[in-house]
Design a protein around this motif. Sequence first.
Motif, PDB file in Angstrom:
ATOM      1  N   SER A 153       0.764  -1.250  -0.182  1.00  0.00           N
ATOM      2  CA  SER A 153      -0.052  -0.264   0.061  1.00  0.00           C
ATOM      3  C   SER A 153       0.843   1.216   0.119  1.00  0.00           C
ATOM      4  CB  SER A 153      -0.903  -0.130   1.260  1.00  0.00           C
ATOM      5  OG  SER A 153      -0.122  -0.096   2.320  1.00  0.00           O
ATOM      6  N   THR A 154       2.018   1.183   0.440  1.00  0.00           N
ATOM      7  CA  THR A 154       2.872   2.520   0.613  1.00  0.00           C
ATOM      8  C   THR A 154       3.040   3.092  -0.554  1.00  0.00           C
ATOM      9  OG1 THR A 154       3.828   1.674   2.628  1.00  0.00           O
ATOM     10  CG2 THR A 154       5.037   3.463   1.375  1.00  0.00           C
ATOM     11  N   ASP A 188       7.838  -7.985  -6.913  1.00  0.00           N
ATOM     12  CA  ASP A 188       7.244  -9.089  -6.258  1.00  0.00           C
ATOM     13  C   ASP A 188       5.771  -9.039  -6.561  1.00  0.00           C
ATOM     14  OD1 ASP A 188       6.148  -8.932  -2.977  1.00  0.00           O
ATOM     15  OD2 ASP A 188       6.171  -7.318  -4.569  1.00  0.00           O
ATOM     16  N   ARG A 191       1.958 -11.360  -5.506  1.00  0.00           N
ATOM     17  CA  ARG A 191       1.121 -12.253  -4.786  1.00  0.00           C
ATOM     18  C   ARG A 191       0.593 -13.554  -5.611  1.00  0.00           C
ATOM     19  NH1 ARG A 191      -1.039  -7.648  -1.798  1.00  0.00           N
ATOM     20  NH2 ARG A 191       0.861  -6.893  -0.765  1.00  0.00           N
ATOM     21  N   ASN A 216      -0.324  -6.880  -6.858  1.00  0.00           N
ATOM     22  CA  ASN A 216       0.311  -5.726  -7.125  1.00  0.00           C
ATOM     23  C   ASN A 216       0.254  -5.100  -8.713  1.00  0.00           C
ATOM     24  OD1 ASN A 216       1.533  -5.689  -4.442  1.00  0.00           O
ATOM     25  ND2 ASN A 216       2.993  -7.251  -4.988  1.00  0.00           N
ATOM     26  N   ILE A 229       9.127  -2.027   3.038  1.00  0.00           N
ATOM     27  CA  ILE A 229       9.544  -2.786   4.007  1.00  0.00           C
ATOM     28  C   ILE A 229       8.247  -3.318   4.987  1.00  0.00           C
ATOM     29  CG2 ILE A 229      10.002  -0.880   5.323  1.00  0.00           C
ATOM     30  CD1 ILE A 229      12.156  -2.372   6.841  1.00  0.00           C
ATOM     31  N   HIS A 279      10.703  -7.776   6.106  1.00  0.00           N
ATOM     32  CA  HIS A 279      10.855  -8.070   4.884  1.00  0.00           C
ATOM     33  C   HIS A 279      10.758  -7.061   3.682  1.00  0.00           C
ATOM     34  CE1 HIS A 279       6.335  -7.917   4.538  1.00  0.00           C
ATOM     35  NE2 HIS A 279       6.641  -7.651   3.233  1.00  0.00           N
ATOM     36  N   ALA A 282      10.152  -6.607  -0.649  1.00  0.00           N
ATOM     37  CA  ALA A 282       9.677  -7.614  -2.007  1.00  0.00           C
ATOM     38  C   ALA A 282       9.159  -8.779  -0.980  1.00  0.00           C
ATOM     39  CB  ALA A 282      10.708  -7.803  -2.817  1.00  0.00           C
ATOM     40  N   LYS A 305       5.768   1.606  11.211  1.00  0.00           N
ATOM     41  CA  LYS A 305       7.144   1.104  10.689  1.00  0.00           C
ATOM     42  C   LYS A 305       8.237   1.781  11.247  1.00  0.00           C
ATOM     43  CE  LYS A 305       5.215  -0.999   7.129  1.00  0.00           C
ATOM     44  NZ  LYS A 305       5.312  -0.382   5.840  1.00  0.00           N
TER      45      LYS A 305
HETATM   46  C1  6PG Z   1       4.285  -6.557  -1.307  1.00  0.00           C
HETATM   47  C2  6PG Z   1       5.456  -5.811  -1.313  1.00  0.00           C
HETATM   48  C3  6PG Z   1       6.059  -6.004   0.157  1.00  0.00           C
HETATM   49  C4  6PG Z   1       5.593  -4.436   0.944  1.00  0.00           C
HETATM   50  C5  6PG Z   1       5.655  -4.478   2.239  1.00  0.00           C
HETATM   51  C6  6PG Z   1       5.177  -3.178   2.776  1.00  0.00           C
HETATM   52  O1  6PG Z   1       3.805  -7.315  -2.165  1.00  0.00           O
HETATM   53  O2  6PG Z   1       3.291  -6.625  -0.139  1.00  0.00           O
HETATM   54  O3  6PG Z   1       6.049  -6.136  -2.034  1.00  0.00           O
HETATM   55  O4  6PG Z   1       7.374  -5.981   0.373  1.00  0.00           O
HETATM   56  O5  6PG Z   1       6.427  -3.489   0.218  1.00  0.00           O
HETATM   57  O6  6PG Z   1       4.914  -5.496   2.894  1.00  0.00           O
HETATM   58  O7  6PG Z   1       3.961  -3.293   2.717  1.00  0.00           O
HETATM   59  P1  6PG Z   1       2.924  -1.791   2.793  1.00  0.00           P
HETATM   60  O8  6PG Z   1       3.400  -0.497   2.053  1.00  0.00           O
HETATM   61  O9  6PG Z   1       1.631  -2.298   2.673  1.00  0.00           O
HETATM   62  O10 6PG Z   1       3.052  -1.764   4.306  1.00  0.00           O
END
Ligand code: 6PG
Length: 240
Positions: free
Chosen positions: A47-48, A76, A78, A88, A141, A146, A148, A199
């Motif tokens: 979402s960020t 990455d 899902r 994504n 992040i 984690h 990606a 975060k």
């Molecule tokens: C994904 C991203 C993953 C994401 C983090 C942060 O597919 O979800 O690649 O690495 O950057 O999980 O997610 P938010 O931005 O939603 O906090």
Amino acid sequence: MTTDNAKINSYDTAEELFSSCAREVTAYIKDCISKRGKCSIVLAGGSTPEQLYQNLSTASAAEQPDWTACQFYFGDERWVPHDHADSNYAMAMRVLFSHIDIPEENIHPIPTHCQTADECAADYETGIRHIDKFDLVLLGIGTDGHTASLFPGTTILDVTDKRVAAVFVDKLNTWRISLTYRSLNSARRVMILVQGKSKASIIKKVMQSDNQQNYPVSRLSPSGDLIWCMDSAALSLIEP
Ligand code: 6PG
């Protein structure tokens, strides 16, 4: 990765973070195009980055780069169809691609239609084989460190012979497909976008703890620039 070789850009508010990063990303893309005639961009999921992508797509025509010289990839994906709410690719299509002048053939989603995630990862690996290094990689992040789909304690962290891999994430009980460190670390520029108080704890651990290597994001060590872009809420637990 140590934070010694990383640049940290901090912003008072989320709005400043996303507007400044949009300007910085646009300027960098234009510079890549002027130097090499093209720019390869790896998008972050989650979402960020949505607000960043919206800022990129709503900038004035004069501000926007020549998107037709850009090739878009994904860090990455899902294990869901591309029209699924969690995809994504679907997010990027909704907030970016459907608003800019970008040819469909310049957008390279990670496939999720194969029999297995491994097959799709192999297909994507083939699809990026011609790219020596990505010009720009955008990452986020998670609160567990984690980035990606390089999740703590998963097999993908130790993959060195591939640039794309499938990984089963126990905590999510699902497959993911992700670029590996080999791909991410070869980029000319990596920008990690971090926004919000949720975060702050992981940023403190990543930036100030002794066991930094415990967090996948800390094992990034790009040969190019590494730029952390964070708002004050995300930095609120960092001692000066
Ligand atoms: C994904 C991203 C993953 C994401 C983090 C942060 O597919 O979800 O690649 O690495 O950057 O999980 O997610 P938010 O931005 O939603 O906090």
